[in-house]
Motif scaffolding. Structure first.
Motif, mmCIF file in Angstrom:
data_model
loop_
_atom_site.group_PDB
_atom_site.id
_atom_site.type_symbol
_atom_site.label_atom_id
_atom_site.label_comp_id
_atom_site.label_asym_id
_atom_site.label_seq_id
_atom_site.Cartn_x
_atom_site.Cartn_y
_atom_site.Cartn_z
ATOM 1 N N LEU A 183 31.197 10.789 77.855
ATOM 2 C CA LEU A 183 30.196 10.061 77.083
ATOM 3 C C LEU A 183 28.819 10.412 77.624
ATOM 4 O O LEU A 183 28.577 10.339 78.836
ATOM 5 N N VAL A 184 27.929 10.786 76.733
ATOM 6 C CA VAL A 184 26.579 11.163 77.139
ATOM 7 C C VAL A 184 25.592 10.655 76.103
ATOM 8 O O VAL A 184 25.937 10.521 74.923
ATOM 9 N N GLN A 185 24.391 10.384 76.527
ATOM 10 C CA GLN A 185 23.361 9.956 75.593
ATOM 11 C C GLN A 185 22.773 11.151 74.858
ATOM 12 O O GLN A 185 22.817 12.288 75.352
ATOM 13 N N ALA A 186 22.214 10.879 73.716
ATOM 14 C CA ALA A 186 21.573 11.945 72.938
ATOM 15 C C ALA A 186 20.524 12.639 73.801
ATOM 16 O O ALA A 186 19.763 11.998 74.525
ATOM 17 N N GLY A 187 20.518 13.953 73.715
ATOM 18 C CA GLY A 187 19.622 14.759 74.523
ATOM 19 C C GLY A 187 20.223 15.204 75.835
ATOM 20 O O GLY A 187 19.646 16.040 76.539
ATOM 21 N N GLY A 188 21.371 14.656 76.152
ATOM 22 C CA GLY A 188 22.019 14.978 77.413
ATOM 23 C C GLY A 188 22.818 16.268 77.371
ATOM 24 O O GLY A 188 22.814 16.995 76.362
ATOM 25 N N SER A 189 23.514 16.535 78.467
ATOM 26 C CA SER A 189 24.251 17.789 78.629
ATOM 27 C C SER A 189 25.652 17.527 79.166
ATOM 28 O O SER A 189 25.894 16.521 79.845
ATOM 29 N N LEU A 190 26.537 18.418 78.827
ATOM 30 C CA LEU A 190 27.893 18.426 79.381
ATOM 31 C C LEU A 190 28.324 19.868 79.569
ATOM 32 O O LEU A 190 27.866 20.751 78.835
ATOM 33 N N ARG A 191 29.213 20.084 80.515
ATOM 34 C CA ARG A 191 29.822 21.400 80.677
ATOM 35 C C ARG A 191 31.332 21.254 80.535
ATOM 36 O O ARG A 191 31.976 20.554 81.320
ATOM 37 N N LEU A 192 31.861 21.931 79.543
ATOM 38 C CA LEU A 192 33.299 21.939 79.330
ATOM 39 C C LEU A 192 33.911 23.141 80.043
ATOM 40 O O LEU A 192 33.287 24.199 80.134
ATOM 41 N N SER A 193 35.128 22.955 80.508
ATOM 42 C CA SER A 193 35.857 24.043 81.164
ATOM 43 C C SER A 193 37.171 24.291 80.450
ATOM 44 O O SER A 193 37.808 23.353 79.974
ATOM 45 N N CYS A 194 37.551 25.541 80.400
ATOM 46 C CA CYS A 194 38.848 25.937 79.837
ATOM 47 C C CYS A 194 39.513 26.836 80.862
ATOM 48 O O CYS A 194 39.153 28.019 80.992
ATOM 49 N N ALA A 195 40.448 26.299 81.592
ATOM 50 C CA ALA A 195 41.154 27.067 82.611
ATOM 51 C C ALA A 195 42.333 27.790 81.972
ATOM 52 O O ALA A 195 43.091 27.197 81.199
ATOM 53 N N THR A 196 42.450 29.074 82.278
ATOM 54 C CA THR A 196 43.541 29.866 81.717
ATOM 55 C C THR A 196 44.584 30.106 82.785
ATOM 56 O O THR A 196 44.256 30.420 83.925
ATOM 57 N N ILE A 197 45.830 29.964 82.398
ATOM 58 C CA ILE A 197 46.926 30.102 83.355
ATOM 59 C C ILE A 197 47.995 30.997 82.767
ATOM 60 O O ILE A 197 48.507 30.759 81.684
ATOM 61 N N GLY A 198 48.293 32.073 83.480
ATOM 62 C CA GLY A 198 49.492 32.805 83.137
ATOM 63 C C GLY A 198 49.374 33.966 82.184
ATOM 64 O O GLY A 198 50.394 34.478 81.728
#
Length: 124
Positions: free
Chosen positions: A9-24
């Motif tokens: 959850l973030v306020q408008a104007g904010g930032s997030l970093r998503l991660s996608c870990a790959t396995i195999g």
């Protein structure tokens, strides 16, 4: 196997970093894309990256705000999201497809692997 994380959850104007870990699987032979699905809306492609050479692709909704990258040592793809707006609220998922039959507009259903989604909620 893909494992997505980093939503929240973030306020408008904010930032997030998503991660996608790959396995195999072989990192170099795939492209990974981020998609998002909001209630009552069609699934949208957000951004893609060719894992081998790092070539990036952005949809109109991501250009100028989001940055996709990869860490070859960690076999992980990131989606840095800045300037988030309430309209960005959705479940974000990553998907991988072999380069041999992938192109920028490959439909989500045609990918080889899918990760579970991570919820991004942007409050106004």
């Amino acid at each position: 196997q893909l494992q997505a994380s980093g939503g929240g959850l973030v306020q408008a104007g904010g930032s997030l970093r998503l991660s996608c870990a790959t396995i195999g699987f072989s990192f170099d032979d795939y492209a990974i894309c981020w998609f998002r699905k909001a209630p009552r809306r069609e699934r949208e492609g957000v951004s893609c990256i060719r894992l081998g050479d790092g070539t990036t692709y952005y949809s109109w909704l991501a250009k100028g705000r989001f940055t996709i990258s990869r860490d070859t040592a960690k076999n992980t793809v990131y989606l840095e999201m800045n300037g988030l707006e309430p309209e960005d609220t959705a479940v974000y998922s990553c998907a991988a497809d072999q380069l041999s039959d992938w192109h920028e507009h490959t439909p989500y259903e045609d990918y080889d692997y899918w990760g579970q989604g991570t919820q991004v909620t942007v409050s106004s």
